[in-house]
Structure formats: structure tokens, C-alpha cells
Design a protein around this motif. Sequence first.
Motif, PDB file in Angstrom:
ATOM      1  N   VAL A   2       0.803  -1.307   0.024  1.00 47.31           N
ATOM      2  CA  VAL A   2       0.106  -0.016   0.029  1.00 47.31           C
ATOM      3  C   VAL A   2       0.983   1.346   0.095  1.00 47.31           C
ATOM      4  O   VAL A   2       0.503   2.258  -0.702  1.00 47.31           O
ATOM      5  N   TYR A   3       1.802   1.383   0.653  1.00 53.14           N
ATOM      6  CA  TYR A   3       2.757   2.408   0.921  1.00 53.14           C
ATOM      7  C   TYR A   3       3.460   2.849  -0.377  1.00 53.14           C
ATOM      8  O   TYR A   3       3.670   3.805  -0.844  1.00 53.14           O
ATOM      9  N   ILE A   4       3.822   1.524  -1.187  1.00 56.05           N
ATOM     10  CA  ILE A   4       4.502   1.780  -2.521  1.00 56.05           C
ATOM     11  C   ILE A   4       3.535   2.397  -3.665  1.00 56.05           C
ATOM     12  O   ILE A   4       3.819   3.113  -4.272  1.00 56.05           O
ATOM     13  N   VAL A   6       0.740   4.223  -2.967  1.00 58.75           N
ATOM     14  CA  VAL A   6       0.601   5.661  -2.516  1.00 58.75           C
ATOM     15  C   VAL A   6       1.842   6.575  -2.920  1.00 58.75           C
ATOM     16  O   VAL A   6       1.619   7.514  -3.726  1.00 58.75           O
ATOM     17  N   ALA A   7       2.906   6.047  -2.771  1.00 58.97           N
ATOM     18  CA  ALA A   7       4.034   6.731  -3.229  1.00 58.97           C
ATOM     19  C   ALA A   7       4.154   6.979  -4.782  1.00 58.97           C
ATOM     20  O   ALA A   7       4.411   8.032  -5.129  1.00 58.97           O
ATOM     21  N   ALA A  66      -5.682   2.645  -2.501  1.00 64.17           N
ATOM     22  CA  ALA A  66      -4.844   3.599  -1.696  1.00 64.17           C
ATOM     23  C   ALA A  66      -4.166   4.304  -3.048  1.00 64.17           C
ATOM     24  O   ALA A  66      -3.872   5.505  -2.845  1.00 64.17           O
ATOM     25  N   THR A  70      -5.783   7.823  -2.745  1.00 69.66           N
ATOM     26  CA  THR A  70      -4.835   8.789  -1.724  1.00 69.66           C
ATOM     27  C   THR A  70      -3.448   9.250  -2.591  1.00 69.66           C
ATOM     28  O   THR A  70      -3.127  10.508  -2.397  1.00 69.66           O
ATOM     29  N   GLY A  71      -2.914   8.290  -3.295  1.00 69.50           N
ATOM     30  CA  GLY A  71      -1.642   8.671  -3.896  1.00 69.50           C
ATOM     31  C   GLY A  71      -1.828   9.782  -5.163  1.00 69.50           C
ATOM     32  O   GLY A  71      -1.460  10.869  -5.055  1.00 69.50           O
TER      33      GLY A  71
END
Length: 132
Positions: A2-4, A6-7, A66, A70-71
Amino acid sequence: MVYIGVALGGMLGSLLRYILSLVTANILNDGFPTGTLIANLAGSLFLGWFTSRLIEQKKLDAVWAAAIGTGITGSFTTFSTFSLETLLLLETGHIGMASLYILISVLGGLFFAAAGYKLGSKNKSRPGVGVK
């Protein structure tokens, strides 16, 4: 993951907003922050639709939701740039232009988010209609 997502989405969304701001500034060159206004209104419309049509109906994997919501959309739209541009308009004596910008941004953002949400909700209860 998820972090990747969003980034990577954030990189894409901020690049798209930067290009939009450059293009509108070069075309209009009138001192009004049209690029940010378009990004924020379009992002409000899209995020309303996206939330109603895909996220609430769980039609997307959490990573994609996400990354896009978000991203991309979060970095394409921007409250900080809106705030700074409004402050600069006020400091340069463009009180009417700043007031118009605030009014269109806030009311327009709410209107477009509601419109997008309603568009996303349309026909979602009917089987076989809409995004799968």
C-alpha cells in the motif's frame, strides 16, 4: 505494498498537477490560480465518483484504491497550494480575486464531490451495470 502504491501514485498526481499549473499559467497568464482550481475541482469530482463507485463497492484491491485515491488524487489536489495562492492574492491587494477563489474552491469542491459521489452511486444497485 500500500505504501509503495501511495508513493508511486503521489509522484504521478503531483507531476500531473504541476503540468496542469504550467499549461494554464502559460495560456491564461492572468494571475488567477486556474491550474490549482481546476485540479481541486476535478479531483473532488473524481474522488467522489471513485469512492462511491469503486471503493465502497469493494471493486478494487486495497493497494489500487490507496494508490489512486490517496496517492494520485491526493497529490493532484492540494489544500496547501490553495492556501498559499490565496494568501499571495490577499497580500498583493487582489481581495476580490482571493474572495472569488475561496468561494469557487470551497463551494465548487463540495458541489463536485457530491456530484461525483452521486454519479458513482447511479445504477450501482442494478446487477450488471457499471464497472466490474
